[in-house]
Design a protein around this motif. Structure first.
Motif, PDB file in Angstrom:
ATOM      1  N   HIS A 385      39.403  39.493  42.699  1.00 26.23           N
ATOM      2  CA  HIS A 385      40.758  38.939  42.616  1.00 26.23           C
ATOM      3  C   HIS A 385      40.875  37.647  43.418  1.00 26.23           C
ATOM      4  O   HIS A 385      41.397  36.623  42.923  1.00 26.23           O
ATOM      5  CB  HIS A 385      41.765  39.987  43.117  1.00 26.23           C
ATOM      6  CG  HIS A 385      43.178  39.501  43.142  1.00 26.23           C
ATOM      7  ND1 HIS A 385      43.926  39.310  41.996  1.00 26.23           N
ATOM      8  CD2 HIS A 385      43.986  39.131  44.194  1.00 26.23           C
ATOM      9  CE1 HIS A 385      45.118  38.872  42.325  1.00 26.23           C
ATOM     10  NE2 HIS A 385      45.183  38.758  43.652  1.00 26.23           N
ATOM     11  N   ARG A 386      40.390  37.636  44.624  1.00 24.08           N
ATOM     12  CA  ARG A 386      40.466  36.430  45.460  1.00 24.08           C
ATOM     13  C   ARG A 386      39.600  35.309  44.878  1.00 24.08           C
ATOM     14  O   ARG A 386      39.989  34.139  44.886  1.00 24.08           O
ATOM     15  CB  ARG A 386      40.023  36.738  46.886  1.00 24.08           C
ATOM     16  CG  ARG A 386      41.004  37.611  47.659  1.00 24.08           C
ATOM     17  CD  ARG A 386      40.555  37.776  49.099  1.00 24.08           C
ATOM     18  NE  ARG A 386      41.494  38.594  49.858  1.00 24.08           N
ATOM     19  CZ  ARG A 386      41.332  38.904  51.142  1.00 24.08           C
ATOM     20  NH1 ARG A 386      40.251  38.451  51.794  1.00 24.08           N
ATOM     21  NH2 ARG A 386      42.230  39.645  51.760  1.00 24.08           N
ATOM     22  N   ASP A 387      38.436  35.680  44.391  1.00 23.89           N
ATOM     23  CA  ASP A 387      37.546  34.673  43.805  1.00 23.89           C
ATOM     24  C   ASP A 387      38.180  34.033  42.574  1.00 23.89           C
ATOM     25  O   ASP A 387      38.025  32.832  42.334  1.00 23.89           O
ATOM     26  CB  ASP A 387      36.205  35.316  43.420  1.00 23.89           C
ATOM     27  CG  ASP A 387      35.472  35.880  44.610  1.00 23.89           C
ATOM     28  OD1 ASP A 387      34.582  35.203  45.135  1.00 23.89           O
ATOM     29  OD2 ASP A 387      35.803  37.016  45.016  1.00 23.89           O
ATOM     30  N   LEU A 388      38.932  34.826  41.813  1.00 28.38           N
ATOM     31  CA  LEU A 388      39.591  34.280  40.633  1.00 28.38           C
ATOM     32  C   LEU A 388      40.732  33.346  41.021  1.00 28.38           C
ATOM     33  O   LEU A 388      40.996  32.344  40.331  1.00 28.38           O
ATOM     34  CB  LEU A 388      40.120  35.422  39.753  1.00 28.38           C
ATOM     35  CG  LEU A 388      39.032  36.227  39.008  1.00 28.38           C
ATOM     36  CD1 LEU A 388      39.640  37.443  38.313  1.00 28.38           C
ATOM     37  CD2 LEU A 388      38.308  35.348  37.995  1.00 28.38           C
ATOM     38  N   ASN A 389      41.409  33.666  42.116  1.00 29.50           N
ATOM     39  CA  ASN A 389      42.437  32.739  42.613  1.00 29.50           C
ATOM     40  C   ASN A 389      41.820  31.408  43.001  1.00 29.50           C
ATOM     41  O   ASN A 389      42.376  30.328  42.721  1.00 29.50           O
ATOM     42  CB  ASN A 389      43.175  33.355  43.801  1.00 29.50           C
ATOM     43  CG  ASN A 389      44.107  34.486  43.384  1.00 29.50           C
ATOM     44  OD1 ASN A 389      44.546  34.543  42.226  1.00 29.50           O
ATOM     45  ND2 ASN A 389      44.407  35.382  44.318  1.00 29.50           N
ATOM     46  N   ASP A 390      40.645  31.485  43.662  1.00 31.27           N
ATOM     47  CA  ASP A 390      39.935  30.250  44.021  1.00 31.27           C
ATOM     48  C   ASP A 390      39.487  29.512  42.770  1.00 31.27           C
ATOM     49  O   ASP A 390      39.507  28.272  42.721  1.00 31.27           O
ATOM     50  CB  ASP A 390      38.722  30.569  44.897  1.00 31.27           C
ATOM     51  CG  ASP A 390      39.111  31.108  46.262  1.00 31.27           C
ATOM     52  OD1 ASP A 390      40.262  30.853  46.688  1.00 31.27           O
ATOM     53  OD2 ASP A 390      38.260  31.770  46.903  1.00 31.27           O
ATOM     54  N   PHE A 391      39.089  30.258  41.737  1.00 31.91           N
ATOM     55  CA  PHE A 391      38.680  29.636  40.483  1.00 31.91           C
ATOM     56  C   PHE A 391      39.839  28.879  39.832  1.00 31.91           C
ATOM     57  O   PHE A 391      39.662  27.766  39.310  1.00 31.91           O
ATOM     58  CB  PHE A 391      38.159  30.716  39.521  1.00 31.91           C
ATOM     59  CG  PHE A 391      37.835  30.209  38.150  1.00 31.91           C
ATOM     60  CD1 PHE A 391      36.630  29.574  37.898  1.00 31.91           C
ATOM     61  CD2 PHE A 391      38.749  30.352  37.107  1.00 31.91           C
ATOM     62  CE1 PHE A 391      36.338  29.103  36.620  1.00 31.91           C
ATOM     63  CE2 PHE A 391      38.462  29.875  35.839  1.00 31.91           C
ATOM     64  CZ  PHE A 391      37.243  29.252  35.595  1.00 31.91           C
TER      65      PHE A 391
END
Length: 822
Positions: A385-391
């Motif tokens: 989830h956090r990585d997708l926000n960064d994406f």
């Protein structure tokens, strides 16, 4: 020991010494002769180093031996002055061995020297004696099994020229290497060439004959395998099985013949520090926070950064412990725990490497057992989830709202890259399950010790990496020998390990619980629908199970046999009982018939022991039994050797020697004790290797049994102690009718009359002939025991025979009863 230089250099030095001899050397006294020649022959010509030589050794007879070669001495040299000439006629080259008696009759000086050196060798246990007056030298055996040394042969060097001309022979016999390898003793034995009599098995047309089961036995064997062995692998019965069959682990097995102290400290030497690992005492429970807690102090807060190494001997029950650890949880606790048990012993054989297999197996178990797919889109979105926000905040995330197709394509590629990094994705998934879903995860890497050493190292490193995340409780199961080897030379040497040990449960309790459960399943009282496909013909197996169970419950000798002969190997005792059902050497149909018709039948002990001795074969041989050792077999033409193995085991289980706190005796002390009874080194070494391979004795780290030892390695470099298998052999089994009947055809018999009789009856399976054969063999062994006249207080063969007289009497009464009926 190794010579300081080569043979050719030694010969040059000898020539120089002899050429420089003064003409008056014949007038040297003994001390001068030793100083001027014999000392130089040993050190300057034969290459001995002074630390390997002892001189002027006093003994309890009041004598003083001149030279001891080796420590402990392998040869003793007695020096004389040159004037003490041996008046012996020429007899060819020294390579031609000569009888000692004629030489003694020809020369009184020679006879006196021989009589002087033999007691020195006997006291110090040196098998080779040497006498030398300067130009004359004799080498002979001071200890000859079954024969007086004066009736033996010798190598005789007669004159300095014979030293030089036959120097290669002199070097072979008396160089440090030659003495260490016992070349003189071995070569003299080969010249004498006493033959070991043929075993009676050579008179059997098919000594390795396999006995086939009849249809009744075959059916019984198949059903017993299903009910006693395979049933624990049935997923629908597993919970009931462990609830009813699991025996709590305890070090105090009341039927073992080992002391409680030795049992409790069986794993003490696993680490070089000698600190005993904590013993596993109870099963686990999950506390309110969802973390597994153990009563064992070393497992408090067990989910840490290191895997837990669980150490237990082969077959002791490591796999059952792990399964029971999970099955014993309450239902609410069990539903909150993901239990991933990876058995490397039966899986991963086709995988390219262990890491790839583990990385694919863990997701497979989660998906198939717990319906958790760590590669599903929803799960992956949750993990990252956090990585997708960064994406979304990245350049490629700029496609969102502008070109949604491109955005979703790049997002899929982004998540695919995450999944393709399998080890990091697995760690992230386990972390999400542990922290996000509040699940306790238990991973067991089991039976890694059944694979190659490199595979075991890789398994531990994988466990270390997974445990380092602190999201998962990791167990690695190893044998003590594997752990020791890895701790000293492998992957474990770099880590401080959490260590737990598993001691063997009482074998009779394991068997009884399994039999009770098997009978309940066969009768349809436990999950009856699960065996609906094999409900036919279960009546016979239930009768045999009940009869076997009753026999074990009511017979202390049977419980003692099961508890000791497998040495704490739970797997072995289950295999023994399972194969007992339908054994071709057990009349199971008769047993079932008597049980069904009269009830309350009790199978005698000898039926169990006969099966353990013969297995699937008609006659005893080296392949027929994994449990029995023919303790009466010999390696030399010495009938006294029938008792050598028994003496070793008895010595190790006594208080006669000096053992350490764990009951281990040094191999050198064993050699010294057995040499005291006039056994030679090779006899003792052969016996030690055979006993260790058959598990009658053991080393601290299971050398021979699990850690391979080359044949050229002297076994006396290890420490040994007796096992329950060995103690049961010498105190009970080897005196029984079943044992003597079985091994009588596998043992060389030196007396002609009993040898002929045993050979005549060898192939017969009739009880009358078997009784006569076993009785004849027993009388032969008793006579050899009296002839040997061993001065020991820790073993008495005759008392053993007397203690087992009841077994012979019952067979004799059965024969008489059968004759009356006919």
């Amino acid at each position: 020991m190794q010579a300081l230089y080569e043979l050719t250099e030694g010969r040059k030095r000898l020539e120089a010494i002899i050429d420089a001899f003064p003409v008056d050397s014949i007038y040297w006294n003994e001390a001068q002769n030793r100083f001027q020649f014999i000392d130089r022959l040993i050190t300057e010509c034969l290459g001995w180093e002074k630390p390997d030589i002892n001189v002027e050794e006093h003994n309890e007879l009041g004598g003083r031996s001149d030279y001891h070669l080796g420590s402990p001495p392998k040869a003793i040299l007695e020096a004389k002055r040159e004037a003490k000439k041996f008046d012996i006629s020429p007899g060819g080259t020294p390579a031609r061995v000569r009888k000692i008696q004629p030489l003694m009759q020809a020369s009184k000086n020679f006879a006196d020297a021989i009589h002087q050196v033999i007691p020195y060798c006997a006291i110090h246990g040196a098998p080779i004696a040497i006498i030398c007056n300067g130009p004359q030298l004799a080498i002979f055996q001071a200890i000859i099994p079954g024969q007086p040394p004066l009736e033996g042969e010798c190598y005789f060097f007669n004159g300095f020229n014979s030293y030089i001309d036959s120097f290669p022979l002199l070097w072979k016999l008396l160089s440090p290497e030659g003495v260490t390898e016992n070349c003189a003793y071995r070569d003299l034995s080969l010249h004498r060439n006493p033959r070991i009599p043929q075993k009676a098995s050579t008179s059997i047309p098919e000594p390795n004959k396999y006995r086939y089961r009849n249809q009744f036995q075959e059916n019984l064997r198949s059903l017993s395998a299903l009910l006693l062995e395979e049933i624990e692998d049935n997923p629908e019965l597993k919970s009931s099985f462990y609830k009813e069959c699991y025996v709590p682990i305890e070090a105090n097995n009341r039927n073992l013949l080992l002391s409680k102290k030795i049992i409790a400290s069986r794993y003490k030497r696993v680490s070089e520090s000698g600190i005993s690992p904590s013993a596993l005492e109870t099963v686990a429970s999950v506390d309110g926070a969802g973390e597994l807690m153990f009563n064992a102090p070393s497992l408090s807060g067990a989910t840490g950064s290191r895997p837990i190494v669980v150490i237990g001997d082969v077959g002791v029950g490591k796999t059952s412990f792990f399964e029971n650890l999970f099955e014993s949880l309450e239902n609410t606790e069990k539903s909150n725990t993901y239990f991933i048990h990876i058995n490397l012993g039966i899986k991963a054989n086709l995988a390219s490497d262990i890491k790839s297999y583990v990385l694919s197996e863990i997701p497979g178990v989660l998906k198939n057992k717990y319906n958790v797919d760590i590669n599903s889109l929803d799960f992956v979105n949750s993990i990252y989830h956090r990585d997708l926000n960064d994406f979304d905040r990245s350049v490629k995330g700029g496609f969102k709202g502008v070109d949604d197709s491109a955005y979703h394509r790049e997002k899929i590629n982004f998540l695919s890259d995450k999944i393709n990094n399998r080890d990091r994705h697995l760690q992230a998934s386990l972390g999400h399950l542990a922290r996000g879903h509040k699940k306790q995860i238990m991973l067991v890497l089991d039976n890694a010790d059944q694979r190659s050493f490199n595979t075991q190292q890789e398994s531990f490193l994988i466990a270390q990496e997974l445990a380092a995340s602190r999201n998962i409780l990791v167990f690695v199961a190893l044998r003590p020998s594997t752990f020791y080897l890895s701790k000293t030379t492998g992957a474990l040497s770099a880590y401080q390990n959490k260590i737990l040990t598993i001691a063997p449960p009482p074998a009779d309790e394991v068997v009884q619980k399994r039999l009770i459960f098997a009978a309940r399943v066969a009768e349809g009282k436990v999950e009856p629908a699960k065996l609906s496909g094999i409900r036919l013909n279960l009546g016979s197996v239930v009768s045999f199970i009940n009869t076997t169970l009753r026999s074990i419950r009511t017979s202390e000798p049977i419980r003692q046999f099961l508890g000791n002969i497998t040495g704490g190997n739970t797997r072995a005792v289950i295999e023994l009982i399972t194969s007992f059902f339908g054994s071709p050497n057990v009349d199971s149909k008769k047993i079932v018939h008597i049980e069904d018709q009269y009830g309350n039948y009790k199978i005698p002990l000898h039926e169990f022991t006969k099966h353990a001795l013969l297995g699937e074969y008609a006659y005893f041989n080296s392949q027929s039994s994994f449990l029995a050792c023919n303790i009466f077999d010999v390696s030399t033409s010495d009938p006294r050797e029938h008792f050598l193995a028994s003496l070793i085991v008895a010595f190790l289980s006594s208080n006669s020697g000096v053992s350490d706190s764990d009951g281990f005796y040094s191999g050198q002390e064993i050699m010294t004790e057995m040499t005291r009874h006039s056994f030679i080194e090779e006899q003792i070494r052969n016996a030690l290797r055979r006993l260790a391979n058959k598990r009658l004795i053991e080393t601290p780290h299971a050398h021979y049994r699990e850690l391979q030892v080359d044949d050229h390695e002297p076994p006396e470099q290890f420490h040994f102690r007796a096992t329950s298998i060995g103690i049961y052999h010498i105190r009970f089994w080897t005196g029984s009718f079943a044992f003597l009947d079985a091994v009588s055809t596998d043992t060389p018999v030196f007396d002609q009359e009993p040898r002929v009789e045993i050979s005549r009856l060898a192939s017969s399976l009739e009880i009358e002939d078997r009784y006569q054969k076993a009785h004849c063999f027993r009388k032969y062994l008793e006579s050899q025991w009296y002839i040997a006249n061993f001065a020991v207080n820790y073993y008495d063969f005759v008392s053993l025979m007397q203690s087992q007289e009841a077994g012979f009497s019952s067979v004799h009464q059965f024969i008489k009863k059968r004759k009356r009926k006919t």
